[in-house]
Design a protein around this motif. Structure first.
Motif, short mmCIF file in Angstrom:
data_model
loop_
_atom_site.label_atom_id
_atom_site.label_comp_id
_atom_site.label_asym_id
_atom_site.label_seq_id
_atom_site.Cartn_x
_atom_site.Cartn_y
_atom_site.Cartn_z
N ALA A 17 0.83 -1.21 0.00
CA ALA A 17 0.00 0.00 0.00
C ALA A 17 0.86 1.27 0.00
CB ALA A 17 -0.93 0.00 1.20
N VAL A 22 -0.69 5.39 2.61
CA VAL A 22 -1.87 4.52 2.61
C VAL A 22 -1.62 3.28 3.45
CG1 VAL A 22 -3.42 3.12 1.17
CG2 VAL A 22 -2.67 5.36 0.37
N LEU A 52 -3.91 2.04 6.45
CA LEU A 52 -4.48 0.69 6.44
C LEU A 52 -4.10 -0.06 7.72
CD1 LEU A 52 -6.02 -1.47 4.81
CD2 LEU A 52 -3.84 -2.14 3.78
N LEU A 57 -15.02 -1.05 6.04
CA LEU A 57 -14.41 -0.27 4.95
C LEU A 57 -13.03 -0.78 4.56
CD1 LEU A 57 -15.29 3.44 5.86
CD2 LEU A 57 -16.03 2.17 3.84
N ILE A 96 -10.97 -0.81 0.59
CA ILE A 96 -9.72 -0.03 0.53
C ILE A 96 -8.54 -0.94 0.20
CG2 ILE A 96 -8.06 1.33 1.88
CD1 ILE A 96 -10.44 2.44 3.47
N VAL A 128 -6.31 -1.17 -3.40
CA VAL A 128 -4.86 -0.95 -3.40
C VAL A 128 -4.12 -2.14 -4.00
CG1 VAL A 128 -2.83 -0.69 -1.91
CG2 VAL A 128 -4.87 0.68 -1.48
N THR A 154 -15.07 -4.51 -5.10
CA THR A 154 -14.59 -3.32 -4.39
C THR A 154 -15.65 -2.22 -4.39
OG1 THR A 154 -12.28 -3.77 -4.94
CG2 THR A 154 -12.83 -1.51 -4.34
N ALA A 194 -17.83 -1.09 -1.13
CA ALA A 194 -17.63 0.29 -0.68
C ALA A 194 -18.98 1.00 -0.53
CB ALA A 194 -16.76 1.05 -1.68
#
Length: 391
Positions: free
Chosen positions: A71, A78, A82, A337, A341, A345, A373, A377
């Motif tokens: 990530a 990120v 994460l 979530l 995410i 990635v 995804t 989301a």
């Protein structure tokens, strides 16, 4: 280290990480709500499970990096974000896992759930005191994972579920609930769960393009093990609710055991929920901490000690508060979530040569991964919004 043991151990680790007290409760509750139609949702969840698992495991294996490092290579920062989400979500889940272990010992021996939780925590800690903690973790997950399958299958046999009706609803369901599907997928591959086995393989050195076949075998085994337990539990509960029996509201997964075997069923359920909970405690603690081990050499050097502290802290929160406070419940909700995410990635990383080299990722897997995804989301956002409105 025995390579075969590590591959199978990673499969059981990811499966038993998913199969915690929440897994048992959700499966029982959804079976009562949807009846045989729940078979169709399980089928869709299995398909999504396969897509998510293979996308994430293959990219992690080829890159030889853990998810947080991948990530950070995709977009710096990120990976830290994460890791923050994973650790907070893992803490919230682990308090529930410790509570489930305490409930299991309480059911078997009649001692207080808090004392049962403390005893269970000591057993989990004992694994990480050893230098070969990974090897012991593999054996522990395999042993108790096998036990779960045998015990729940026995209850399926005793409850005599309507298999014909379940097969019919599997193909043509009379009822469907999208949020049940989201919850099911989130509880199977959400948060830390989908990374458990993949990070274990990286730690065991089973990674790179040359080991993709072994990674695929491990991922496949993990999917099969988790879903065999889900299907068996679904059938066990279906056999009971199809007779008009109402599940115990405070502990719905207990009812099929008690109905089929009486007092013996209570003891067996205690063993099942303890095994499910203690393996989740181990898997959650290991995976949560694995998200920070690459940030500094001293963290990696003291990894087992940090895992032990994580387990002890989770136990202390349960012992002093009794159950997670509102903020921990909110953290658990936000955990939904993490999947979109992390998956987004990983899918971006699958096409960056500085991460995967000359590896060619499956286009079908990638397309299906992007669809999941987006869907997860949107539905996770709606779920969180509804939760916040209720506060």
């Amino acid at each position: 280290m025995n390579k075969k043991n590590a591959i199978l151990g990673a499969a059981f680790l990811t499966a038993t990480s998913a199969v915690g007290p929440g897994f048992l409760t959700q499966t029982a509750t959804f079976t009562q709500n949807l009846g045989a139609s729940f078979a169709f949702i399980i089928l869709i969840a299995i398909f999504m499970h396969i897509v998510v698992q293979f996308n994430i495991w293959r990219v992690i294996a080829v890159s030889k990096l853990k998810a947080q490092d991948i990530a950070n290579k995709v977009c710096f920062g990120v990976g830290y974000f994460l890791s923050f989400l994973i650790i907070l979500g893992g803490l919230a889940f682990n308090i529930g896992n410790v509570a489930g272990a305490g409930l299991g010992i309480n059911t078997i021996f009649g001692i207080s759930p808090i004392l049962g939780a403390c005893i269970s925590a000591l057993i989990a800690v004992a694994i990480f005191i050893n230098k070969d903690a990974g090897g012991y973790m593999d054996k522990f997950a395999k042993l108790l994972g096998g036990f779960l399958i045998i015990m729940i299958f026995y209850i399926v046999f005793e409850s005599n579920p309507p298999l014909g009706k379940a097969a019919k609803e599997l193909i043509s369901p009379s009822n469907f609930d999208a949020f049940t599907l989201v919850t099911l997928v989130g509880g199977t591959v959400g948060g830390y769960i989908t990374f458990s086995g993949a990070h274990r393989l990286v730690d065991a050195g089973i990674c790179g393009k040359e080991n993709l076949s072994e990674v695929n075998k491990s991922a496949t085994s993990g999917i099969i093990i988790a879903n065999i337990i889900r299907i068996f539990l679904f059938l066990a509960v279906l056999g009971v609710v199809s007779l008009g029996v109402k599940l115990e509201p405070s502990n719905p997964a207990l009812t099929p055991f008690e109905h089929a075997l009486g007092n013996l069923g209570l003891i067996l359920f205690g063993l099942v929920i303890w095994a499910a909970s203690i393996t989740s405690v181990v898997g959650c603690a290991y995976t949560s901490v694995s998200f920070i081990t690459s940030f500094h050499p001293s963290i990696k050097k003291n990894e087992n000690l940090i895992i032990i502290i994580f387990i002890i802290f989770s136990t202390l929160v349960f012992a002093t508060i009794g159950k997670p406070v509102e903020i921990l419940v909110l953290v658990g909700t936000l955990n939904g979530l993490i999947l979109p995410i992390a998956l987004f990635v990983i899918l971006i990383a699958a096409y960056k040569k500085d991460i995967v080299g000359d590896y060619k990722h499956s286009k079908i897997l990638a397309i299906l991964g992007f669809v999941i995804t987006i869907a997860m989301a949107i539905l996770s956002f709606i779920t969180i919004k509804d939760y916040l409105l209720q506060l």
